[in-house]
Design an enzyme around this catalytic site. Sequence first.
Site, mmCIF file in Angstrom:
data_model
loop_
_atom_site.group_PDB
_atom_site.id
_atom_site.type_symbol
_atom_site.label_atom_id
_atom_site.label_comp_id
_atom_site.label_asym_id
_atom_site.label_seq_id
_atom_site.Cartn_x
_atom_site.Cartn_y
_atom_site.Cartn_z
ATOM 1 N N SER A 135 3.328 -1.643 -15.866
ATOM 2 C CA SER A 135 3.027 -0.202 -16.686
ATOM 3 C C SER A 135 2.149 0.193 -17.315
ATOM 4 O O SER A 135 3.258 -0.466 -18.721
ATOM 5 C CB SER A 135 4.487 0.627 -15.951
ATOM 6 O OG SER A 135 3.800 2.161 -16.321
ATOM 7 N N LYS A 161 -1.200 -0.413 -13.886
ATOM 8 C CA LYS A 161 -0.934 1.350 -14.481
ATOM 9 C C LYS A 161 -1.313 1.635 -15.558
ATOM 10 O O LYS A 161 -0.355 0.968 -16.191
ATOM 11 C CB LYS A 161 -0.189 1.724 -13.374
ATOM 12 C CG LYS A 161 0.879 2.961 -13.449
ATOM 13 C CD LYS A 161 2.157 2.988 -13.105
ATOM 14 C CE LYS A 161 3.019 3.962 -13.279
ATOM 15 N NZ LYS A 161 4.353 3.632 -12.959
ATOM 16 N N LYS A 163 -0.750 5.577 -17.760
ATOM 17 C CA LYS A 163 -0.400 6.397 -17.723
ATOM 18 C C LYS A 163 -1.575 7.176 -18.919
ATOM 19 O O LYS A 163 -2.073 6.608 -19.943
ATOM 20 C CB LYS A 163 0.472 6.660 -19.260
ATOM 21 C CG LYS A 163 2.211 5.882 -18.938
ATOM 22 C CD LYS A 163 2.857 6.704 -17.725
ATOM 23 C CE LYS A 163 4.188 5.897 -17.280
ATOM 24 N NZ LYS A 163 4.378 6.204 -16.318
ATOM 25 N N ASP A 188 -0.839 6.461 -14.028
ATOM 26 C CA ASP A 188 -0.044 7.662 -13.483
ATOM 27 C C ASP A 188 0.263 8.832 -15.134
ATOM 28 O O ASP A 188 -0.057 9.095 -16.166
ATOM 29 C CB ASP A 188 1.328 6.953 -13.715
ATOM 30 C CG ASP A 188 2.807 7.744 -13.675
ATOM 31 O OD1 ASP A 188 2.763 8.883 -13.349
ATOM 32 O OD2 ASP A 188 3.939 6.997 -13.314
ATOM 33 N N GLU A 213 -0.561 8.880 -9.775
ATOM 34 C CA GLU A 213 0.163 8.864 -9.209
ATOM 35 C C GLU A 213 1.404 10.141 -10.159
ATOM 36 O O GLU A 213 1.067 10.712 -11.224
ATOM 37 C CB GLU A 213 1.518 7.845 -10.263
ATOM 38 C CG GLU A 213 3.143 7.616 -9.984
ATOM 39 C CD GLU A 213 3.001 6.401 -10.185
ATOM 40 O OE1 GLU A 213 2.312 5.403 -10.966
ATOM 41 O OE2 GLU A 213 5.117 6.744 -10.555
ATOM 42 N N ASP A 238 5.832 10.531 -7.618
ATOM 43 C CA ASP A 238 7.165 9.966 -7.843
ATOM 44 C C ASP A 238 8.075 11.320 -8.334
ATOM 45 O O ASP A 238 9.138 10.917 -7.491
ATOM 46 C CB ASP A 238 7.069 9.555 -9.506
ATOM 47 C CG ASP A 238 8.153 8.809 -10.684
ATOM 48 O OD1 ASP A 238 9.105 9.048 -9.818
ATOM 49 O OD2 ASP A 238 7.316 8.289 -11.098
ATOM 50 N N LYS A 262 11.731 4.956 -6.751
ATOM 51 C CA LYS A 262 12.669 4.633 -7.455
ATOM 52 C C LYS A 262 14.448 4.773 -7.434
ATOM 53 O O LYS A 262 14.736 5.929 -6.584
ATOM 54 C CB LYS A 262 12.257 5.266 -8.706
ATOM 55 C CG LYS A 262 11.598 5.375 -9.340
ATOM 56 C CD LYS A 262 11.436 5.979 -10.919
ATOM 57 C CE LYS A 262 9.480 5.582 -11.567
ATOM 58 N NZ LYS A 262 9.234 7.114 -13.126
ATOM 59 N N GLY A 290 9.793 1.498 -11.447
ATOM 60 C CA GLY A 290 11.138 1.462 -12.525
ATOM 61 C C GLY A 290 10.766 2.651 -13.384
ATOM 62 O O GLY A 290 10.532 3.663 -13.587
#
Length: 369
Positions: A135, A161, A163, A188, A213, A238, A262, A290
């Site tokens: 990530s 991934k 952000k 995400d 996400e 998430d 998670k 995570g």
Amino acid sequence: MLIEQVGLHVLQMPLKQPFTTSFGTETIRELILVSLTADGVTGWGEVVTMAEPLYNYETTKTAWHILEDFLVPMVLGKSFAHPDEMARAWDHIRGHYMAKAGLNNAFWDAWARAQNLPLARALGGTKERIGVGVSVGIQDSVAATLKTVESYLVQGYQRIKVKIRPGWDETLLRALRREFGPIPLMADANSAYSLSDSALFERMDDLGLMMIEQPLAEDDIIDHAGLQARLQTPICLDESILTPEDARKALELGACRIINVKVGRIGGHSPMRRLHDICVERGIPLWCGGMLESGVGRAHNIALTSLAGYTLPGDTSASDRYFDEDIVTPAAQLLPGGFLAVPDGPGIGVTVLEDRVARFTLQTRTYHT
Ligand code: OSB
Ligand code: MG
């Protein structure tokens, strides 16, 4: 097993690089380690709260409060035949899943160790190694992000991934596609958008992302269903999924096609296994998310990813992606092809380095029967 002792330890671990998401930047990972001794066997868990209530409403201090004043007194001096029995004992305590997960998972570790069984096997996992991704936080420039992503691809991570947040999304993703072609890529948003941004996501449908996400608010599975109906790209939830029931309802509404699990966010391995089975029954792919965990939380994540429903590479990167010095040995190490080995020793299969723990510890308290 009789719960004889519980220890809570607030740690601050410096991150190698700051980690920026749509809600803020972390430079130090603050977390609570939980040690639990039952029938003379000690297990470890991790409370994955952050210092501030940005990802969710919990913080280090709320978790300490809920553990010290409610959860620890509820289990100390009690006997539980199985970790699920412990989780049932606090069913009536609302929310605070991260606090619950730290304690439930410490017991899972002790319970597996007492039977000389790897935690992965105690949970029902079958894999010997797990495929992992990375990530990538928000950076200062697109050029810097391309360089960072390239270094992770060279190391072998199986998917990237990134952000995103408003103003840092489509341009970045198109640049990644131009530079790296059809790599497994996803984004995400950590809840940074609203339904009025639908046109942006519809435009991004041609990027062939594995998934997007948590684009919308954490408490909004209705609008996620509305957005999913307009997109080819799967939505992955998430923040919105806090319980196995949340997962069932989100799937019945069509709010997502993939779930990021998670174990901290949903209250520990006991509810995690129920959520896993609900999704497997419906053919919904899972992956393990995570929270920049220490080696303890990371070992729990590796164990749970060995369950068959975790079919997509998760965010459990190697220890050296986060820390110069981890608190366990051996630290999680990336194998060729982007895999982490599932330990075959008892419990979480790693040894906690208590001198390192002491060095990072700000506050500690032990509760006896
Ligand atoms: O939303 O998945 C998230 C880290 C902190 C808080 C929220 C998230 C993340 C990550 C990093 O994406 C995952 C990891 O590398 O541990
Ligand atoms: Mg996320």
